[in-house]
Write an enzyme that holds these catalytic residues in place. Structure first.
Site, PDB file in Angstrom:
ATOM      1  N   ASN A  10      43.533  22.663  23.094  1.00 24.81           N
ATOM      2  CA  ASN A  10      45.431  24.056  23.603  1.00 24.81           C
ATOM      3  C   ASN A  10      45.346  24.572  23.938  1.00 24.81           C
ATOM      4  O   ASN A  10      46.308  25.130  24.459  1.00 24.81           O
ATOM      5  CB  ASN A  10      44.072  24.590  22.267  1.00 24.81           C
ATOM      6  N   ARG A  17      51.151  29.857  23.335  1.00 25.69           N
ATOM      7  CA  ARG A  17      49.678  29.901  22.651  1.00 25.69           C
ATOM      8  C   ARG A  17      49.302  31.682  22.414  1.00 25.69           C
ATOM      9  O   ARG A  17      48.448  31.650  23.510  1.00 25.69           O
ATOM     10  CB  ARG A  17      49.016  29.086  23.489  1.00 25.69           C
ATOM     11  N   TYR A  22      47.241  34.197  27.128  1.00 26.06           N
ATOM     12  CA  TYR A  22      46.729  33.671  27.794  1.00 26.06           C
ATOM     13  C   TYR A  22      47.675  33.395  28.844  1.00 26.06           C
ATOM     14  O   TYR A  22      47.962  32.563  29.634  1.00 26.06           O
ATOM     15  CB  TYR A  22      46.590  32.235  27.335  1.00 26.06           C
ATOM     16  N   ASN A  73      38.778  23.015  33.010  1.00 26.08           N
ATOM     17  CA  ASN A  73      39.220  24.135  31.943  1.00 26.08           C
ATOM     18  C   ASN A  73      38.605  23.622  30.464  1.00 26.08           C
ATOM     19  O   ASN A  73      39.529  23.136  29.859  1.00 26.08           O
ATOM     20  CB  ASN A  73      40.032  25.151  31.939  1.00 26.08           C
ATOM     21  N   HIS A  79      32.014  26.728  24.753  1.00 29.80           N
ATOM     22  CA  HIS A  79      31.008  26.961  24.125  1.00 29.80           C
ATOM     23  C   HIS A  79      30.336  26.295  23.454  1.00 29.80           C
ATOM     24  O   HIS A  79      29.187  26.762  22.516  1.00 29.80           O
ATOM     25  CB  HIS A  79      32.033  28.913  23.351  1.00 29.80           C
ATOM     26  N   ASP A  86      27.085  17.176  30.027  1.00 33.20           N
ATOM     27  CA  ASP A  86      26.362  15.789  30.549  1.00 33.20           C
ATOM     28  C   ASP A  86      26.528  15.047  31.631  1.00 33.20           C
ATOM     29  O   ASP A  86      26.072  14.935  31.826  1.00 33.20           O
ATOM     30  CB  ASP A  86      25.192  15.307  29.158  1.00 33.20           C
ATOM     31  N   GLU A  97      34.833  25.652  36.820  1.00 31.95           N
ATOM     32  CA  GLU A  97      35.092  25.785  36.042  1.00 31.95           C
ATOM     33  C   GLU A  97      36.186  27.110  35.842  1.00 31.95           C
ATOM     34  O   GLU A  97      35.462  28.285  36.661  1.00 31.95           O
ATOM     35  CB  GLU A  97      32.896  26.599  34.370  1.00 31.95           C
ATOM     36  N   HIS A  99      38.571  29.705  33.718  1.00 24.34           N
ATOM     37  CA  HIS A  99      38.808  30.667  32.646  1.00 24.34           C
ATOM     38  C   HIS A  99      40.123  31.311  32.279  1.00 24.34           C
ATOM     39  O   HIS A  99      39.834  32.058  33.046  1.00 24.34           O
ATOM     40  CB  HIS A  99      37.946  30.901  31.690  1.00 24.34           C
ATOM     41  N   LEU A 100      41.221  31.131  31.713  1.00 25.75           N
ATOM     42  CA  LEU A 100      42.962  32.422  32.040  1.00 25.75           C
ATOM     43  C   LEU A 100      42.189  33.213  31.452  1.00 25.75           C
ATOM     44  O   LEU A 100      42.818  34.672  32.594  1.00 25.75           O
ATOM     45  CB  LEU A 100      43.480  31.555  31.431  1.00 25.75           C
ATOM     46  N   SER A 101      41.599  33.811  30.286  1.00 20.72           N
ATOM     47  CA  SER A 101      41.357  34.996  29.768  1.00 20.72           C
ATOM     48  C   SER A 101      39.550  35.596  30.326  1.00 20.72           C
ATOM     49  O   SER A 101      38.909  34.461  31.495  1.00 20.72           O
ATOM     50  CB  SER A 101      41.339  35.494  28.952  1.00 20.72           C
ATOM     51  N   ARG A 110      31.749  33.272  22.911  1.00 18.92           N
ATOM     52  CA  ARG A 110      32.608  33.246  24.043  1.00 18.92           C
ATOM     53  C   ARG A 110      31.546  33.131  25.391  1.00 18.92           C
ATOM     54  O   ARG A 110      32.041  33.284  26.429  1.00 18.92           O
ATOM     55  CB  ARG A 110      34.449  33.344  24.270  1.00 18.92           C
TER      56      ARG A 110
HETATM   57  C1  DQA Z   1      39.607  30.007  28.312  1.00 14.42           C
HETATM   58  C2  DQA Z   1      38.787  30.528  27.206  1.00 14.42           C
HETATM   59  C3  DQA Z   1      38.177  29.538  25.248  1.00 14.42           C
HETATM   60  O1  DQA Z   1      37.186  30.898  25.339  1.00 14.42           O
HETATM   61  C4  DQA Z   1      38.835  29.485  24.492  1.00 14.42           C
HETATM   62  O2  DQA Z   1      38.161  28.450  23.684  1.00 14.42           O
HETATM   63  C5  DQA Z   1      40.672  28.517  25.355  1.00 14.42           C
HETATM   64  C6  DQA Z   1      40.243  28.975  26.769  1.00 14.42           C
HETATM   65  C7  DQA Z   1      40.445  30.748  28.709  1.00 14.42           C
HETATM   66  O3  DQA Z   1      41.220  29.723  29.625  1.00 14.42           O
HETATM   67  O4  DQA Z   1      40.395  31.504  29.114  1.00 14.42           O
HETATM   68  O5  DQA Z   1      40.843  27.462  25.116  1.00 14.42           O
HETATM   69  O6  DQA Z   1      38.847  28.768  28.292  1.00 14.42           O
END
Ligand code: DQA
Length: 148
Positions: A10, A17, A22, A73, A79, A86, A97, A99-101, A110
């Site tokens: 996504n 989106r 985001y 990401n 989750h 793995d 790792e 994450h935008l949010s 989450r």
């Molecule tokens: C995300 C946070 C995830 O929980 C969510 O499913 C995403 C984007 C983020 O970048 O904040 O698709 O990874």
């Protein structure tokens, strides 16, 4: 140094989106930002996006031969995916790792990342700046100094 940036499901829809969560930047714009920063840092960067878990696993495995570090990401697979965790653990490359949010300000499901334990660290909640910060950390991972 070669870095692969992997974007999970996504994230190809970024820009339209849930922009309140985001942001308004598209994936192409974020990648362009990273490309410019990589040139500045003297790092070679490439990008991969997939909506499919197995394809992401294959991309991670492929990076083992070709790259020095990963920025990932895993999006919703963060989750749920034992397979991605793995794969990250198997290849033994340093992974960051992103994450935008801020996962911890959001729904409880989450709050748990299955993939984070296979990564060096997590940056969450800074929008596209999180990717930039991760990229700046990559050279540090290659030659850990005083602070790592
Ligand atoms: C995300 C946070 C995830 O929980 C969510 O499913 C995403 C984007 C983020 O970048 O904040 O698709 O990874």
């Amino acid at each position: 140094m070669k870095v692969l940036v992997i974007h999970g499901p996504n994230l190809n829809l970024l820009g339209r989106r849930e922009p309140e969560v985001y942001g308004r930047q598209t994936l192409e714009e974020i990648n362009a930002l990273l490309e410019a920063e990589a040139a500045r840092l003297g790092v070679e960067v490439s990008f991969y996006q997939s909506n499919h878990e197995g394809e992401i696993v294959t991309a991670i495995q492929g990076a083992a031969d070709d790259c020095d570090a990963l920025i990932i990401n895993p999006a919703a697979y963060t989750h749920t995916s034992v397979a991605i965790r793995d794969a990250l653990a198997a290849i033994g490359l340093p992974a960051l790792e992103v994450h935008l949010s801020n996962l911890y300000r959001r729904e409880e499901f989450r709050h748990r990342s299955l993939t984070a334990p296979a990564c060096v660290g997590v940056i969450s909640g800074f929008g596209p700046l999180g990717y930039l910060a991760a990229l700046r950390l990559v050279p540090e991972l290659a030659s850990p100094g005083e602070f790592l």
